[in-house]
Design a protein around this motif. Structure first.
Motif, mmCIF file in Angstrom:
data_model
loop_
_atom_site.group_PDB
_atom_site.id
_atom_site.type_symbol
_atom_site.label_atom_id
_atom_site.label_comp_id
_atom_site.label_asym_id
_atom_site.label_seq_id
_atom_site.Cartn_x
_atom_site.Cartn_y
_atom_site.Cartn_z
ATOM 1 N N ASP A 103 0.847 -1.186 0.000
ATOM 2 C CA ASP A 103 0.000 0.000 0.000
ATOM 3 C C ASP A 103 0.885 1.239 0.000
ATOM 4 N N TYR A 104 0.465 2.280 -0.713
ATOM 5 C CA TYR A 104 1.249 3.500 -0.791
ATOM 6 C C TYR A 104 1.209 4.209 0.553
ATOM 7 N N ALA A 125 -1.231 7.520 1.761
ATOM 8 C CA ALA A 125 -2.111 7.728 0.607
ATOM 9 C C ALA A 125 -3.322 8.580 0.967
ATOM 10 N N ASP A 126 -3.865 8.395 2.168
ATOM 11 C CA ASP A 126 -5.035 9.187 2.594
ATOM 12 C C ASP A 126 -4.688 10.669 2.691
ATOM 13 N N LEU A 169 -5.188 9.873 -5.930
ATOM 14 C CA LEU A 169 -5.375 8.593 -5.258
ATOM 15 C C LEU A 169 -4.237 7.647 -5.653
ATOM 16 N N LEU A 170 -3.290 7.456 -4.738
ATOM 17 C CA LEU A 170 -2.179 6.521 -4.929
ATOM 18 C C LEU A 170 -2.539 5.250 -4.171
ATOM 19 N N LYS A 171 -2.529 4.117 -4.864
ATOM 20 C CA LYS A 171 -3.000 2.886 -4.245
ATOM 21 C C LYS A 171 -1.863 2.008 -3.748
ATOM 22 N N ARG A 172 -1.140 1.418 -4.662
ATOM 23 C CA ARG A 172 -0.104 0.454 -4.286
ATOM 24 C C ARG A 172 1.099 0.616 -5.191
ATOM 25 N N THR A 229 7.628 7.037 -6.976
ATOM 26 C CA THR A 229 7.042 7.785 -5.859
ATOM 27 C C THR A 229 6.657 9.192 -6.290
ATOM 28 N N LEU A 238 -2.667 3.717 -9.294
ATOM 29 C CA LEU A 238 -3.218 4.983 -8.858
ATOM 30 C C LEU A 238 -4.509 5.245 -9.610
#
Length: 174
Positions: free
Chosen positions: A59-60, A63-64, A73-76, A82, A116
């Motif tokens: 998980d990024y 991210a929140d 929205l960066l997910k994984r 980066t 993302l």
């Protein structure tokens, strides 16, 4: 002659007895630590309080916070691509989206991936890496090969219908 043999055997016998005592003491200590004795209860308490195993979930990080501050929205990912502040001459991947000025990514290592959701992407500037971008609009998906160190039209600017495409994944390799 007998006296010299008996005399020489005594130090050897003492050495053997000393070695046997050390081995017995070590065995008793090991037995106490592993299975019996008062130390076993203390070892169980320490084990119960030890931290759990670290398992990478990809998980990024934060991210929140990034979603709240930058609406990205960066997910994984594997940590090799980066989000970064844009800086000229740094070899970053640059993404142009309609509702954002520019979004930049640092790329490290020999390969990387990042999932993302970045809507309305229409241009991506590659760097020294071979880069592939996965995008979607509705149920349709499209993969784009990004030119090295040049701008590549993607999504809306490469679509005959000029639909708003969302960037879903970046993959890089050297």
């Amino acid at each position: 002659m007998k006296s010299s043999i008996a005399f020489a055997a005594r130090p050897r016998r003492k050495r053997l007895i000393g070695t046997a005592l050390v081995a017995l003491a070590a065995g008793a200590l090991a037995w106490t630590a592993v299975g019996g004795g008062a130390a076993a209860g203390a070892a169980a308490t320490v084990v119960d309080e030890a931290p759990g195993y670290a398992v990478e979930d990809f998980d990024y990080p934060q991210a929140d916070k990034i979603l709240a501050e930058k609406n990205i929205l960066l997910k994984r990912g594997d940590g090799h691509i980066t989000l970064a502040d844009c800086a000229t001459g740094t070899g970053q991947l640059e993404v142009q989206a309609r509702d954002k000025s520019k979004v930049c990514f640092d790329v490290k290592g020999t390969s990387g991936w990042l999932t993302l959701e970045l809507p309305s992407v229409y241009l991506i500037r590659g760097n020294d890496y071979t880069t592939e971008a996965e995008m979607t609009v509705g149920t349709e998906e499209q993969s784009y090969d990004i030119a090295k160190n040049a701008w590549t039209p993607v999504g809306e600017s490469a679509d005959e219908q000029a639909r708003e495409w969302t960037l879903l994944e970046l993959r890089t390799s050297k």
